[in-house]
Design a protein around this motif. Structure first.
Motif: not given
Ligand SMILES: CC(=O)SCCNC(=O)CCNC(=O)[C@H](O)C(C)(C)COP(=O)(O)OP(=O)(O)OC[C@H]1O[C@@H](n2cnc3c(N)ncnc32)[C@H](O)[C@@H]1OP(=O)(O)O
Length: 205
Positions: A1-30
């Motif tokens: 897994m590759k580490n990723v930091i997300i910028v933004g914590a609003g509604g779009h981020s919520k959907v993006a985080q779920e996409c990232i989890q389902q893609q399974g390539e990146y681990k959200i570290v912060g």
């Protein structure tokens, strides 16, 4: 897994985080957002103000800007400078092998990206959108849910195409133009202008 930091914590981020989890390539570290006033670690993820981003540059392989506003997303990319960006593609998206998805972009669930289409950096292809063959999308655009971009269309920087809008073949959308929800765009649009309706007409303000 590759580490990723997300910028933004609003509604779009919520959907993006779920996409990232389902893609399974990146681990959200912060997650960085100025709505957080101080650094805090909860479980395996940290939360911190975006203004502190420089101190996290060595803690991640990749960054992803999960901010829905095109201009803000583009500005944050400028501020972050020369970092590597994650490319997020939901497992239910159908992406042609000859399409190009540039880094920092997100391809949401049940979208279709057809042959030789190019999706520029930091662009959002939202839920159920269709990007047809030979479409070229510049940087930091947003194609909203269920919009249909037909063959050979060219889309400028920071363009927002509203939900369920249709852009007819070969049409060119000027930089920063906005297409209203449900519009059908039959002719080229001028930069920085908003168009609504069927056929789409410039909104005079
Ligand atoms: C996951 C997600 O949620 S992604 C989010 C996707 N978002 C969208 O699809 C929204 C797209 N945005 C729109 O459609 C907006 O209405 C815009 C950008 C076209 C216009 O917004 P504004 O500039 O604020 O215009 P405003 O709301 O003041 O409307 C101006 C006029 O245009 C009309 N109008 C606004 N939107 C539309 C539209 N989509 N189609 C037809 N007419 C419209 C209004 O009725 C109004 O008409 P009037 O002057 O005769 O009363």
């Amino acid at each position: 897994m590759k580490n990723v930091i997300i910028v933004g914590a609003g509604g779009h981020s919520k959907v993006a985080q779920e996409c990232i989890q389902q893609q399974g390539e990146y681990k959200i570290v912060g997650i960085l957002d100025n709505k957080f006033t101080a650094y805090e670690k909860i479980g395996e993820q940290f939360y911190a103000p975006f203004t502190d981003f420089e101190q996290f540059k060595n803690e991640t392989d990749y960054w992803f800007i999960a901010i829905g506003d095109n201009k803000v997303r583009a500005k944050v990319a400028e501020q972050l400078g020369d970092v590597a960006y994650a490319t997020i593609i939901h497992p239910t998206a159908i992406v042609s092998q000859t399409a190009t998805i540039e880094p920092g972009s997100i391809i949401m669930p049940v979208t279709v990206i057809q042959p030789d289409a190019i999706v520029g950096r930091h662009t959002i292809i939202n839920t159920g959108a269709i990007i047809e063959h030979d479409v070229i999308i510049s940087e930091s655009a947003h194609i909203s849910p269920r919009a249909t971009i037909t063959g050979g269309v060219k889309i400028g920087t920071c363009v927002h195409v509203g939900a369920a809008a249709v852009v007819n073949p070969q049409v060119q959308l000027g930089d920063y133009s906005i297409i209203g929800a449900g519009a059908v765009v039959t002719a080229n649009t001028e930069p920085h202008q908003t168009y609504v309706g069927i056929p789409a007409r410039k909104l005079e303000k």
